[in-house]
Design a protein around this motif. Structure first.
Motif, PDB file in Angstrom:
ATOM      1  N   ALA A  50       0.821  -1.214   0.000  1.00 41.38           N
ATOM      2  CA  ALA A  50       0.000   0.000   0.000  1.00 41.38           C
ATOM      3  C   ALA A  50       0.853   1.261   0.000  1.00 41.38           C
ATOM      4  O   ALA A  50       0.371   2.351  -0.360  1.00 41.38           O
ATOM      5  CB  ALA A  50      -0.937  -0.002   1.206  1.00 41.38           C
ATOM      6  N   ASN A  51       2.119   1.146   0.400  1.00 44.06           N
ATOM      7  CA  ASN A  51       2.998   2.316   0.459  1.00 44.06           C
ATOM      8  C   ASN A  51       3.744   2.573  -0.842  1.00 44.06           C
ATOM      9  O   ASN A  51       4.547   3.504  -0.916  1.00 44.06           O
ATOM     10  CB  ASN A  51       4.018   2.142   1.589  1.00 44.06           C
ATOM     11  N   ILE A 103       4.128  -8.205  -4.801  1.00 43.07           N
ATOM     12  CA  ILE A 103       3.324  -7.022  -5.094  1.00 43.07           C
ATOM     13  C   ILE A 103       2.702  -7.211  -6.466  1.00 43.07           C
ATOM     14  O   ILE A 103       3.398  -7.573  -7.421  1.00 43.07           O
ATOM     15  CB  ILE A 103       4.194  -5.747  -5.093  1.00 43.07           C
ATOM     16  N   PRO A 104       1.403  -6.983  -6.619  1.00 45.33           N
ATOM     17  CA  PRO A 104       0.762  -7.167  -7.925  1.00 45.33           C
ATOM     18  C   PRO A 104       1.467  -6.375  -9.025  1.00 45.33           C
ATOM     19  O   PRO A 104       1.900  -5.244  -8.814  1.00 45.33           O
ATOM     20  CB  PRO A 104      -0.660  -6.633  -7.689  1.00 45.33           C
ATOM     21  N   LYS A 105       1.575  -6.991 -10.189  1.00 39.19           N
ATOM     22  CA  LYS A 105       2.283  -6.369 -11.312  1.00 39.19           C
ATOM     23  C   LYS A 105       1.664  -5.034 -11.697  1.00 39.19           C
ATOM     24  O   LYS A 105       2.370  -4.097 -12.093  1.00 39.19           O
ATOM     25  CB  LYS A 105       2.275  -7.315 -12.509  1.00 39.19           C
ATOM     26  N   LYS A 106       0.358  -4.919 -11.564  1.00 38.46           N
ATOM     27  CA  LYS A 106      -0.324  -3.673 -11.905  1.00 38.46           C
ATOM     28  C   LYS A 106       0.190  -2.516 -11.058  1.00 38.46           C
ATOM     29  O   LYS A 106       0.351  -1.389 -11.543  1.00 38.46           O
ATOM     30  CB  LYS A 106      -1.834  -3.850 -11.701  1.00 38.46           C
ATOM     31  N   LEU A 107       0.450  -2.785  -9.774  1.00 34.63           N
ATOM     32  CA  LEU A 107       0.985  -1.751  -8.891  1.00 34.63           C
ATOM     33  C   LEU A 107       2.445  -1.455  -9.217  1.00 34.63           C
ATOM     34  O   LEU A 107       2.875  -0.296  -9.243  1.00 34.63           O
ATOM     35  CB  LEU A 107       0.867  -2.188  -7.427  1.00 34.63           C
ATOM     36  N   ARG A 108       3.219  -2.505  -9.491  1.00 36.75           N
ATOM     37  CA  ARG A 108       4.638  -2.316  -9.791  1.00 36.75           C
ATOM     38  C   ARG A 108       4.849  -1.525 -11.079  1.00 36.75           C
ATOM     39  O   ARG A 108       5.810  -0.766 -11.206  1.00 36.75           O
ATOM     40  CB  ARG A 108       5.346  -3.673  -9.874  1.00 36.75           C
ATOM     41  N   ASN A 109       3.941  -1.688 -12.009  1.00 32.57           N
ATOM     42  CA  ASN A 109       4.070  -0.971 -13.285  1.00 32.57           C
ATOM     43  C   ASN A 109       3.758   0.520 -13.167  1.00 32.57           C
ATOM     44  O   ASN A 109       4.015   1.288 -14.094  1.00 32.57           O
ATOM     45  CB  ASN A 109       3.145  -1.594 -14.337  1.00 32.57           C
ATOM     46  N   LYS A 127      15.351  -3.756 -12.429  1.00 31.55           N
ATOM     47  CA  LYS A 127      15.004  -4.187 -13.790  1.00 31.55           C
ATOM     48  C   LYS A 127      13.909  -5.247 -13.781  1.00 31.55           C
ATOM     49  O   LYS A 127      12.976  -5.205 -14.587  1.00 31.55           O
ATOM     50  CB  LYS A 127      16.261  -4.720 -14.479  1.00 31.55           C
ATOM     51  N   ARG A 128      14.007  -6.187 -12.854  1.00 33.82           N
ATOM     52  CA  ARG A 128      13.066  -7.312 -12.813  1.00 33.82           C
ATOM     53  C   ARG A 128      11.717  -6.919 -12.203  1.00 33.82           C
ATOM     54  O   ARG A 128      10.669  -7.361 -12.681  1.00 33.82           O
ATOM     55  CB  ARG A 128      13.700  -8.441 -12.000  1.00 33.82           C
ATOM     56  N   CYS A 129      11.742  -6.111 -11.166  1.00 33.91           N
ATOM     57  CA  CYS A 129      10.500  -5.833 -10.433  1.00 33.91           C
ATOM     58  C   CYS A 129       9.791  -4.564 -10.911  1.00 33.91           C
ATOM     59  O   CYS A 129       8.574  -4.456 -10.768  1.00 33.91           O
ATOM     60  CB  CYS A 129      10.794  -5.711  -8.941  1.00 33.91           C
ATOM     61  N   PHE A 130      10.534  -3.619 -11.453  1.00 31.54           N
ATOM     62  CA  PHE A 130       9.928  -2.351 -11.873  1.00 31.54           C
ATOM     63  C   PHE A 130      10.394  -2.032 -13.289  1.00 31.54           C
ATOM     64  O   PHE A 130      11.092  -1.051 -13.544  1.00 31.54           O
ATOM     65  CB  PHE A 130      10.311  -1.236 -10.899  1.00 31.54           C
ATOM     66  N   GLY A 131       9.990  -2.904 -14.203  1.00 32.52           N
ATOM     67  CA  GLY A 131      10.465  -2.852 -15.580  1.00 32.52           C
ATOM     68  C   GLY A 131      10.146  -1.567 -16.319  1.00 32.52           C
ATOM     69  O   GLY A 131      10.853  -1.203 -17.261  1.00 32.52           O
TER      70      GLY A 131
END
Length: 327
Positions: A50-51, A103-109, A127-131
């Motif tokens: 959430a943060n 963390i859901p990909k939608k949030l990471r994107n 690179k892997r988590c926040f492409g």
């Protein structure tokens, strides 16, 4: 007790209570620690999706007994509640990635920018988590490499001065004379000059005191290579401080790279190679001028909290307190 990083012991003299008893009551009954959903894995990782925000920082810090943790923070929180996104034991990229991929990909994107140092593991994580995020190498890590190179040269001169003084003392003893070291106009010996010049080399000449100006003048007269090396370090600092356009910054960094190559200083080879390797991520700084300052500030707060508690006996409970205050 959740709003400020204080210890129960610090309340004793103000409220005439037994600090240890209060601390135990708080831990067992008042804090909610025993019902904390992350208690079982907190020592290995904590995660607060959430943060998450559009601009993040990732860094590492030593929590207790030299144990390193990788910490992901949200710049928008400005060091207050909501800053902590994730805290993972260790610095192995695979371990941190496994946690952050929860963390859901939608949030990471939605992450637009992430600042980091030049460690390969940090780059892998970003690179892997926040492409979709722009990676920005923290300017202070780049500048620190230059400072380290300058200090390496200074330390080498100090050892030479120590050896020179030792030989002079031995010769004086052999000749049965009293050894009188050479002193410069400010009263420093050569060895003292190099030791006492350490801090002025980290500062801009505009911020030198009168004594430091005198000492710098003597230092650079005695060691012309230190003058040139300081000039390289200072010019790099000025590029980051005063350049706002990314294209102009590229040109200035290219010139600086050439100056380093022409200087022939081995100590600066590492930083010139690093800038060459990471120049794209370094140049991204000039888009929004984001740094890892918020992450460094958070690390300092953790260390201050730990010092307030006079060390960490129960790491899980300490992390619970950190989560309550900053997550």
């Amino acid at each position: 007790m959740d709003n400020y990083p204080i210890s129960s012991k610090s309340l004793e003299k103000h409220y005439q209570i037994h600090g240890d008893h209060l601390g135990q009551q708080y831990k067992d009954h008042l804090s909610g620690y025993n019902q904390w959903e992350q208690k079982g894995h907190a020592q290995e990782w904590m995660l607060f999706p959430a943060n998450l925000g559009p601009r993040l920082s990732i860094d590492e810090t030593s929590l207790s007994n030299g144990e390193l943790y990788t910490i992901l923070t949200n710049k928008a929180a400005k060091g207050q509640k909501g800053i902590l996104v994730a805290m993972v034991k260790g610095t192995k990229s695979e371990t941190v990635i496994d946690v952050l991929l929860q963390i859901p990909k939608k949030l990471r994107n939605k992450v637009e920018e992430i600042t980091l140092d030049m460690a390969g593991s940090m780059n892998q994580i970003a690179k892997r988590c926040f492409g979709k995020a722009t990676k920005v190498i923290d300017r202070f890590h780049v500048q620190k490499l230059a400072y380290d190179a300058l200090q390496e040269m200074c330390i080498k001169h100090r050892w030479d001065a120590i050896n020179e003084e030792t030989n002079a003392i031995d010769n004086a003893r052999w000749e049965k004379k009293e050894y009188m070291p050479l002193r410069f106009e400010n009263g420093d010996t050569k060895k003292q000059l190099l030791v006492r010049s350490r801090y002025l080399l980290f500062k801009s000449p505009n911020n030198w005191s009168d004594n430091q100006k005198v000492r710098a003048k003597i230092l650079f007269a005695q060691y012309p290579d230190m003058r040139q090396a300081f000039g390289l370090t200072h010019s790099l600092r000025m590029i980051f401080s005063h350049t706002k356009d990314k294209g102009i910054a590229l040109t200035k960094l290219a010139r600086w790279y050439n100056d380093v190559s022409e200087s022939g200083f081995n100590a600066f080879n590492t930083i010139s190679a690093t800038i060459y390797t990471h120049y794209k991520e370094i140049l991204n700084f000039f888009e929004n001028r984001c740094t890892n300052a918020s992450a460094e500030s958070f690390n300092a707060k953790l260390k201050s909290f730990r010092a307030c508690l006079r060390g960490v006996k129960d790491i899980t409970f300490f992390l619970f307190r950190v989560a309550k205050i900053y997550a």
